[in-house]
Each structure stands twice: as structure tokens, then as C-alpha cells.
Scaffold this active site. Sequence first.
Site, PDB file in Angstrom:
ATOM      1  N   ARG A 177       0.817  -1.228   0.000  1.00 57.50           N
ATOM      2  CA  ARG A 177       0.000   0.000   0.000  1.00 57.50           C
ATOM      3  C   ARG A 177       0.850   1.278   0.000  1.00 57.50           C
ATOM      4  O   ARG A 177       0.490   2.276   0.620  1.00 57.50           O
ATOM      5  CB  ARG A 177      -0.939   0.041   1.214  1.00 57.50           C
ATOM      6  N   SER A 250     -10.752   0.087   3.030  1.00 55.69           N
ATOM      7  CA  SER A 250     -10.030  -0.031   4.306  1.00 55.69           C
ATOM      8  C   SER A 250      -9.554   1.343   4.743  1.00 55.69           C
ATOM      9  O   SER A 250      -8.891   2.038   3.977  1.00 55.69           O
ATOM     10  CB  SER A 250      -8.803  -0.933   4.158  1.00 55.69           C
ATOM     11  N   GLU A 346      -4.896   4.366   5.704  1.00 56.66           N
ATOM     12  CA  GLU A 346      -4.573   4.015   4.317  1.00 56.66           C
ATOM     13  C   GLU A 346      -4.891   5.173   3.359  1.00 56.66           C
ATOM     14  O   GLU A 346      -4.090   5.504   2.498  1.00 56.66           O
ATOM     15  CB  GLU A 346      -5.333   2.744   3.914  1.00 56.66           C
TER      16      GLU A 346
HETATM   17  N1  EPU Z   1     -11.945  -9.561  10.116  1.00 52.89           N
HETATM   18  C1  EPU Z   1     -12.518  -9.289  11.311  1.00 52.89           C
HETATM   19  N2  EPU Z   1     -13.570  -8.425  11.368  1.00 52.89           N
HETATM   20  C2  EPU Z   1     -14.068  -7.847  10.251  1.00 52.89           C
HETATM   21  C3  EPU Z   1     -13.485  -8.125   8.999  1.00 52.89           C
HETATM   22  C4  EPU Z   1     -12.417  -8.981   8.951  1.00 52.89           C
HETATM   23  O1  EPU Z   1     -12.091  -9.791  12.344  1.00 52.89           O
HETATM   24  O2  EPU Z   1     -15.024  -7.073  10.392  1.00 52.89           O
HETATM   25  C5  EPU Z   1     -10.800 -10.487  10.084  1.00 52.89           C
HETATM   26  C6  EPU Z   1     -11.214 -11.887   9.647  1.00 52.89           C
HETATM   27  O3  EPU Z   1     -10.506 -12.806  10.431  1.00 52.89           O
HETATM   28  C7  EPU Z   1     -10.720 -11.961   8.219  1.00 52.89           C
HETATM   29  C8  EPU Z   1      -9.480 -11.079   8.253  1.00 52.89           C
HETATM   30  O4  EPU Z   1      -9.827 -10.040   9.167  1.00 52.89           O
HETATM   31  O5  EPU Z   1     -10.394 -13.262   7.850  1.00 52.89           O
HETATM   32  C9  EPU Z   1      -9.118 -10.490   6.920  1.00 52.89           C
HETATM   33  O6  EPU Z   1     -10.267  -9.810   6.376  1.00 52.89           O
HETATM   34  P1  EPU Z   1     -10.347  -9.483   4.817  1.00 52.89           P
HETATM   35  O7  EPU Z   1     -10.141 -10.729   4.023  1.00 52.89           O
HETATM   36  O8  EPU Z   1     -11.577  -8.705   4.574  1.00 52.89           O
HETATM   37  O9  EPU Z   1      -9.061  -8.601   4.559  1.00 52.89           O
HETATM   38  P2  EPU Z   1      -8.462  -7.309   5.262  1.00 52.89           P
HETATM   39  O10 EPU Z   1      -7.075  -7.672   5.706  1.00 52.89           O
HETATM   40  O11 EPU Z   1      -9.348  -6.770   6.301  1.00 52.89           O
HETATM   41  C10 EPU Z   1      -7.347  -6.514   3.062  1.00 52.89           C
HETATM   42  C11 EPU Z   1      -7.266  -5.258   2.256  1.00 52.89           C
HETATM   43  C12 EPU Z   1      -8.546  -5.040   1.467  1.00 52.89           C
HETATM   44  C13 EPU Z   1      -8.782  -6.241   0.563  1.00 52.89           C
HETATM   45  C14 EPU Z   1      -8.844  -7.494   1.434  1.00 52.89           C
HETATM   46  C15 EPU Z   1      -8.942  -8.755   0.617  1.00 52.89           C
HETATM   47  C16 EPU Z   1      -5.779  -3.777   3.478  1.00 52.89           C
HETATM   48  C17 EPU Z   1      -5.665  -2.548   4.309  1.00 52.89           C
HETATM   49  N3  EPU Z   1      -7.015  -4.118   3.121  1.00 52.89           N
HETATM   50  O12 EPU Z   1      -8.372  -6.301   4.031  1.00 52.89           O
HETATM   51  O13 EPU Z   1      -8.339  -3.897   0.647  1.00 52.89           O
HETATM   52  O14 EPU Z   1      -9.973  -6.133  -0.172  1.00 52.89           O
HETATM   53  O15 EPU Z   1      -7.619  -7.603   2.203  1.00 52.89           O
HETATM   54  O16 EPU Z   1      -7.729  -8.981  -0.005  1.00 52.89           O
HETATM   55  O17 EPU Z   1      -4.768  -4.393   3.148  1.00 52.89           O
HETATM   56  C18 EPU Z   1      -8.609  -1.541   0.618  1.00 52.89           C
HETATM   57  O18 EPU Z   1      -7.379  -1.475   0.576  1.00 52.89           O
HETATM   58  O19 EPU Z   1      -9.335  -0.517   0.612  1.00 52.89           O
HETATM   59  C19 EPU Z   1      -9.239  -2.850   0.702  1.00 52.89           C
HETATM   60  C20 EPU Z   1     -10.557  -3.012   0.820  1.00 52.89           C
END
Ligand code: EPU
Length: 350
Positions: A177, A250, A346
Site C-alpha cells: 500500500r 479499508s 490508508e
Molecule cells: N476480520 C474481522 N472483522 C471484520 C473483517 C475482517 O475480524 O469485520 C478479520 C477476519 O478474520 C478476516 C481477516 O480479518 O479473515 C481479513 O479480512 P479481509 O479478508 O476482509 O481482509 P483485510 O485484511 O481486512 C485486506 C485489504 C482489502 C482487501 C482485502 C482482501 C488492506 C488494508 N485491506 O483487508 O483492501 O480487499 O484484504 O484482499 O490491506 C482496501 O485497501 O481498501 C481494501 C478493501
Amino acid sequence: MSGFITGLASEPGYTVVENASLEGRNSFRVPARAELLIDVARADVLPQLFDLPALKNGSVLILGAGSNILFTRDWPGVIISMTATGIRILDDRGDAALICVEAGENWNDFVHWSLANDFVGLENLALIPGTVGAAPIQNIGAYGVEVCEFIAAVEVFDRTTNAQIRLDNADCAFTYRDSLFKRTPGRYIVTAVEFLLPRARELRLDYAGVREELTTMGADTPTAPLVAEAVCRLRTRKLPNPNLIGNAGSFFKNPVVPTELAENLHRENPALPIWPATDSQRKLSAAWLIEACGLKGLREGDAGVSSQHALVLVNHGHATGAQILVLAQRVRSEVQQRFGVVLEPEPLII
Ligand code: EPU
């Protein structure tokens, strides 16, 4: 508004609006104004534009689709938005092609163009809001893929030299990022991005949920378009739709911390997701940390933490950017107090 910029009129290649509302130009849909908003349809007018005193010396902000920015106040200067669209194959090598895409092209449209033309690689990045020109700035990523893997070069206008240059992938210093462009705000205006896209490549299916979604779809033999469909289904279910509720995806990056801290936290909180980062660091799930603090779904006036995804801050209607920022600071400080981990935003915060 100080009104120091006056009398700049639209010319072929760009249009100028004074005291422009930005409410329809940011996906948080918060109110803000710019002293001058210039939509630039042709990159070749940039040298002439930046010769004008107001642009040469004033504070200039480059805005794409506004899907990764929070305005907490008006912008006391010029905002430039590159609006040119177009996709050209520069060099077709058979197994891969070099493709030049203008900065104003919609990212998701380009992903679907690439799939319709039998290229592979961008399928995990389907449905990310924003423009192609914004993609390299924060090195957009999702479902185990980062856009930098497919960027051959970025064509930019360099404000310090007033010249159009081409930066190779290595020059862009991409990390999670982050990029050269994010670290030197206002210096480079991305005018086009050159992608090197293969026609065959092993699909990236390991990110949590992707295989399961393909199974639900009955896709026994996954293809790139099927992976894109699975990703769209996952995103639609998991992330609040910015067309329905203001947000910028995010709001925090997943924190990258020393391995020892990650392992200690993981021992105390076995459900906390951690991923490899570097040899000495691990990446933690910020969403999990926020949810564990009991903040998911929290609302302060119209500023909220999404009840769908804890990492997304939302505008329930009439929140200002300043109110969203206050909420972000509360989230940050509660996570820091409870886990000793500092969350970094972010989006660009104005
Ligand atoms: N989780 C929670 N609570 C929630 C949502 C998620 O505990 O409300 C936990 C769950 O355990 C889940 C884990 O977080 O398995 C990961 O969640 P998710 O797969 O949604 O991924 P993220 O790490 O929260 C990142 C990116 C997203 C991208 C997703 C999928 C960043 C800052 N964000 O989110 O990117 O869509 O992975 O690859 O790296 C963005 O950058 O705007 C964005 C949406």
C-alpha cells in the site's frame, strides 16, 4: 477561500471550475471545496498549465476518482484530475503484452477489458474502486495480489522538472500500500500506466474465501474470469458499497510489526490472523484488532465503523470529514491501548 487564483479559463485539453464542490468527487461523500478544479483531458497540456504562476507555486492536489481520500477541510489551491481514457496494446509478444492505459480509465473496467482479451493476472483485483492512474499510488491489492506485479512502467509528469518521464517498476519503489508517488505527494502526476500482462499464469487462489466461493459457484475448473467473479461476489458481500454508503475501503493498513510482538499477540489471541511480511516482521489483521475492541458498528453521529467490515469507516449520511477523522482517532487509540499496535491510515487525509 483566499481567492488568489482568478481568471484561469478553460482551454482545449482542460476545463476549469472555480470554488468547486468536491462532494461528488470523493467516495466518503463529505463536503469540501477546492479553490480551483482542473479536469485535464490531455497530458500534453500539463507543461503549459504548470507554467502558470498559480500552479507553479501553489499547493496542487492530484485527485483520481476520490475513492481513497478524506477531506477534513477545503483545499486552498488547485486540484488536478486526469480524465483521459484509452487502452492501447504497445507490444504484443504472444505470451504476454505491454499495454498502455490512460490514467482516467476506470480500474474495474480495465480489469474486465483485460479478461475479455484473454489476459490473466488482474482477476483478483476486480471491483476495486478508482482509476487506473491511482492504482500505482497506493499499490492497490486484494486477495493475495498487488498491482505492482503487473506494472512495467508508470508515465508521469514531474513537477520539479516540468517534464514527462517514464518510471520503470523498480523506480516506483512499490511496497505494501505504498510507493514513491505516495511518499512524494504532489510531485508526480500519473498520466498513464504500462502493464505487462501474461496470457497464461497460475491462478492465485490461496487467499481465504476464494476457493470456497469458486466451489459455491460450482466452478470446478477455475479460470481467470471465474476468479474475478468469485472476488466480486466476496467483495460485494464483505465490503460496504460506496455507491450506497460513503466510504473509502479499508481506512487503516494492516499493521506490519516485529515478529516477536506478532507472536506474543497471537499467543494471547489465537484467533488473530497473522500473515508473513518480511524476514523479521509479520502483518496483523487490523479489522480483527478493531472488532476485538468492540468497535465494529460503532457510530458517532453520522460517522461510523462499518457493521459489515471493521476496517472500513463509513459516512451514514451527513458526516463531515473532520467527524470521520475524530472517529478514526478513537479507533486508533483504543487499538493502541489494548494491543500496543499503532494503526496507520490508508487513505490520504487532507
Ligand atoms: N476480520 C474481522 N472483522 C471484520 C473483517 C475482517 O475480524 O469485520 C478479520 C477476519 O478474520 C478476516 C481477516 O480479518 O479473515 C481479513 O479480512 P479481509 O479478508 O476482509 O481482509 P483485510 O485484511 O481486512 C485486506 C485489504 C482489502 C482487501 C482485502 C482482501 C488492506 C488494508 N485491506 O483487508 O483492501 O480487499 O484484504 O484482499 O490491506 C482496501 O485497501 O481498501 C481494501 C478493501
